[in-house]
Design an enzyme around this catalytic site. Structure first.
Site, PDB file in Angstrom:
ATOM      1  N   TYR A  34       0.919  -1.253  -0.015  1.00 47.40           N
ATOM      2  CA  TYR A  34       0.099   0.092  -0.066  1.00 47.40           C
ATOM      3  C   TYR A  34       0.831   1.114  -0.168  1.00 47.40           C
ATOM      4  O   TYR A  34       2.185   1.137   0.019  1.00 47.40           O
ATOM      5  CB  TYR A  34      -0.791  -0.001   1.175  1.00 47.40           C
ATOM      6  CG  TYR A  34      -2.147   0.848   1.127  1.00 47.40           C
ATOM      7  CD1 TYR A  34      -3.008   0.734  -0.176  1.00 47.40           C
ATOM      8  CD2 TYR A  34      -2.297   1.902   2.015  1.00 47.40           C
ATOM      9  CE1 TYR A  34      -4.038   1.668   0.067  1.00 47.40           C
ATOM     10  CE2 TYR A  34      -3.647   2.936   2.133  1.00 47.40           C
ATOM     11  CZ  TYR A  34      -4.332   2.454   1.133  1.00 47.40           C
ATOM     12  OH  TYR A  34      -5.521   3.381   0.675  1.00 47.40           O
ATOM     13  N   VAL A  79     -16.743   2.213  -5.441  1.00 45.96           N
ATOM     14  CA  VAL A  79     -16.474   3.562  -5.604  1.00 45.96           C
ATOM     15  C   VAL A  79     -17.411   4.043  -6.773  1.00 45.96           C
ATOM     16  O   VAL A  79     -18.131   5.066  -6.933  1.00 45.96           O
ATOM     17  CB  VAL A  79     -14.869   4.027  -5.775  1.00 45.96           C
ATOM     18  CG1 VAL A  79     -14.960   5.319  -6.435  1.00 45.96           C
ATOM     19  CG2 VAL A  79     -14.481   3.969  -4.791  1.00 45.96           C
ATOM     20  N   ARG A 111     -16.673  -4.566 -17.778  1.00 48.58           N
ATOM     21  CA  ARG A 111     -16.144  -5.584 -18.503  1.00 48.58           C
ATOM     22  C   ARG A 111     -17.184  -6.469 -18.891  1.00 48.58           C
ATOM     23  O   ARG A 111     -18.323  -6.757 -17.974  1.00 48.58           O
ATOM     24  CB  ARG A 111     -15.169  -6.502 -17.598  1.00 48.58           C
ATOM     25  CG  ARG A 111     -13.748  -5.812 -17.279  1.00 48.58           C
ATOM     26  CD  ARG A 111     -13.195  -6.768 -16.622  1.00 48.58           C
ATOM     27  NE  ARG A 111     -13.553  -6.746 -15.039  1.00 48.58           N
ATOM     28  CZ  ARG A 111     -12.706  -7.475 -14.201  1.00 48.58           C
ATOM     29  NH1 ARG A 111     -11.793  -8.145 -14.577  1.00 48.58           N
ATOM     30  NH2 ARG A 111     -13.447  -7.689 -12.897  1.00 48.58           N
ATOM     31  N   ARG A 114     -19.340 -10.237 -19.431  1.00 51.14           N
ATOM     32  CA  ARG A 114     -19.716 -11.107 -18.337  1.00 51.14           C
ATOM     33  C   ARG A 114     -20.896 -11.793 -18.945  1.00 51.14           C
ATOM     34  O   ARG A 114     -21.792 -11.178 -19.332  1.00 51.14           O
ATOM     35  CB  ARG A 114     -19.492 -10.735 -16.985  1.00 51.14           C
ATOM     36  CG  ARG A 114     -20.828  -9.803 -16.701  1.00 51.14           C
ATOM     37  CD  ARG A 114     -20.423  -9.199 -15.367  1.00 51.14           C
ATOM     38  NE  ARG A 114     -19.325  -8.096 -15.611  1.00 51.14           N
ATOM     39  CZ  ARG A 114     -18.850  -7.624 -14.575  1.00 51.14           C
ATOM     40  NH1 ARG A 114     -18.775  -8.202 -13.309  1.00 51.14           N
ATOM     41  NH2 ARG A 114     -17.635  -6.825 -14.724  1.00 51.14           N
ATOM     42  N   TYR A 126      -7.495   6.542  -9.537  1.00 45.43           N
ATOM     43  CA  TYR A 126      -7.617   6.101  -8.194  1.00 45.43           C
ATOM     44  C   TYR A 126      -7.301   4.786  -7.828  1.00 45.43           C
ATOM     45  O   TYR A 126      -7.243   4.515  -6.837  1.00 45.43           O
ATOM     46  CB  TYR A 126      -8.926   6.705  -7.594  1.00 45.43           C
ATOM     47  CG  TYR A 126     -10.017   5.914  -7.961  1.00 45.43           C
ATOM     48  CD1 TYR A 126     -10.602   4.830  -7.339  1.00 45.43           C
ATOM     49  CD2 TYR A 126     -10.794   6.388  -9.302  1.00 45.43           C
ATOM     50  CE1 TYR A 126     -11.956   4.237  -7.778  1.00 45.43           C
ATOM     51  CE2 TYR A 126     -11.767   5.513  -9.653  1.00 45.43           C
ATOM     52  CZ  TYR A 126     -12.333   4.598  -8.977  1.00 45.43           C
ATOM     53  OH  TYR A 126     -13.452   3.997  -9.353  1.00 45.43           O
ATOM     54  N   GLY A 127      -6.923   4.130  -8.866  1.00 44.99           N
ATOM     55  CA  GLY A 127      -7.057   2.417  -8.837  1.00 44.99           C
ATOM     56  C   GLY A 127      -6.162   1.926 -10.006  1.00 44.99           C
ATOM     57  O   GLY A 127      -5.922   2.675 -10.941  1.00 44.99           O
ATOM     58  N   MET A 162      -6.519  -1.752 -11.034  1.00 45.07           N
ATOM     59  CA  MET A 162      -7.171  -2.953 -10.848  1.00 45.07           C
ATOM     60  C   MET A 162      -6.192  -4.098 -11.860  1.00 45.07           C
ATOM     61  O   MET A 162      -6.016  -5.210 -11.581  1.00 45.07           O
ATOM     62  CB  MET A 162      -8.507  -3.250 -11.048  1.00 45.07           C
ATOM     63  CG  MET A 162      -9.206  -2.599  -9.965  1.00 45.07           C
ATOM     64  SD  MET A 162     -10.889  -2.360 -10.238  1.00 45.07           S
ATOM     65  CE  MET A 162     -11.456  -3.717 -11.374  1.00 45.07           C
ATOM     66  N   PHE A 196      -5.740  10.373  -7.309  1.00 45.34           N
ATOM     67  CA  PHE A 196      -6.387  10.693  -6.142  1.00 45.34           C
ATOM     68  C   PHE A 196      -6.176   9.655  -5.169  1.00 45.34           C
ATOM     69  O   PHE A 196      -6.427   8.653  -5.586  1.00 45.34           O
ATOM     70  CB  PHE A 196      -7.883  10.979  -6.560  1.00 45.34           C
ATOM     71  CG  PHE A 196      -8.554  11.559  -5.026  1.00 45.34           C
ATOM     72  CD1 PHE A 196      -8.464  12.610  -4.555  1.00 45.34           C
ATOM     73  CD2 PHE A 196      -9.385  10.446  -4.513  1.00 45.34           C
ATOM     74  CE1 PHE A 196      -9.176  12.803  -3.230  1.00 45.34           C
ATOM     75  CE2 PHE A 196     -10.080  10.655  -3.201  1.00 45.34           C
ATOM     76  CZ  PHE A 196      -9.928  12.020  -2.759  1.00 45.34           C
TER      77      PHE A 196
END
Length: 336
Positions: A94, A196, A216, A218, A285-286, A288, A310
């Site tokens: 992290y 989020v 995505r 699916r 902010y990520g 993945m 962010f």
């Protein structure tokens, strides 16, 4: 027991005789009294080293005393989620490292069990969010001062209250802090079915902001599209539809996005930018996909796209508890 009190008396007398601060003696007295008081049966989920949570986490006794200083509050944890950030923290991956040994967990909701004599704004039974970054949440009980607790509405659903400190504020701040979004503006985001992402959809709907939500493909994609639409999504598309005529049809009715929200990275971020208006801002902010951003340089030069990042933890580090409390109140008062 008597010998302990006798020793303490000698400490106080010795301190006074040698001119030591009386406050030192009083602190020693307070600590001694607390050690002699009743303690609650409490456990915590702790780790002494960074690594695989399945290996390093352990259940340990967590001593919490019922006697309180005048400015202290005893709380009982009601619920706490397991966030990806919690796992990353335990793994040591992290943005900040914990001081070991550490108790896991970053957010949750608790009930006030007991208050010190000087506490005015909280009562027994109040629901609170602990906001001390250096103290884990995965425990039965904890003792905090009032500046490390935010009072929330006790009528909130328990699951909502327990997950109020990370994802909804992240969504709220990204919608508020990067572009001057007005009624009718458009935001595009990937990972729209994430926690989020769902908060973005609901908050944007409240402010009458359009959202284009990328997910995505699916097997149950149509049911997921319906779910997000019911939350308030303006449009929901799968990734391969971003290069289809569907997008042209979408922009017949709403303006191009001035703000993009990226939690995936890789090519997905570039696909968001392709549909953004000139001068827009992409906020990451990520990551993945665990892939670096793949951005066409022309988007920066010819379209003046701005790239920002962010991290909610950083926002909390530089803003006061009062500002955070006001934000939480605004979020919980949003009419969906």
């Amino acid at each position: 027991m008597l010998s302990g009190w006798s020793g303490l008396g000698q400490y106080i007398r010795g301190g006074l005789e040698t001119g030591r601060s009386v406050s030192l003696a009083l602190r020693h007295l307070s600590k001694t009294v607390r050690n002699m008081s009743a303690s609650l049966s409490s456990y915590a989920i702790q780790y002494k080293e960074l690594g695989d949570p399945n290996i390093v986490l352990e259940k340990v006794e967590h001593e919490v005393y019922e006697s309180l200083q005048s400015n202290e509050i005893l709380i009982k944890m009601l619920a706490s989620p397991i966030n990806p950030a919690d796992i990353n923290m335990i793994q040591g991956k992290y943005g900040k490292k914990p001081k070991l040994p550490a108790i896991g967990g970053y957010e949750g909701v608790a009930k006030v069990i007991k208050v010190g004599s000087s506490i005015k704004n909280l009562q027994v039974g109040s629901w609170v969010i602990p906001v001390a970054d250096n103290e884990g949440i995965w425990k039965h009980y904890g003792v905090y001062t009032e500046d490390l607790l935010i009072k929330i509405d006790e009528t909130l659903p328990l699951n909502s209250a327990a997950t109020l400190w990370v994802n909804p504020p992240t969504a709220y701040r990204m919608l508020k802090d990067f572009e001057d979004l007005k009624e009718g503006s458009t935001v595009i985001q990937n990972g729209a079915n994430s926690a989020v992402g769902q908060a973005v959809i609901q908050i944007a709907k409240h402010f009458k902001i359009n959202t284009i939500n990328v997910i995505r493909d699916r097997p149950n994609v149509e049911s997921l599209k319906s779910y997000l639409t019911d939350l308030g999504a303006t449009h929901v598309v799968v990734e391969n539809e971003l290069r289809s005529p569907i997008m042209a049809d979408i922009f017949k009715n709403i303006p191009k996005p001035v703000l993009g929200l990226n939690c995936v990275g890789g090519k997905s971020a570039a696909e968001l930018i392709r549909h953004m208006t000139d001068g827009g801002t992409l906020v990451s902010y990520g990551a993945m996909s665990k892939q670096p951003l793949m951005i066409n340089t022309g988007s920066l030069i010819f379209n003046d796209i701005r790239l920002r990042g962010f991290w909610m933890t950083k926002w909390k580090d530089v803003h006061s508890k009062e500002e955070a409390e006001q934000m939480i109140n605004e979020i919980t008062n949003i009419q969906l």
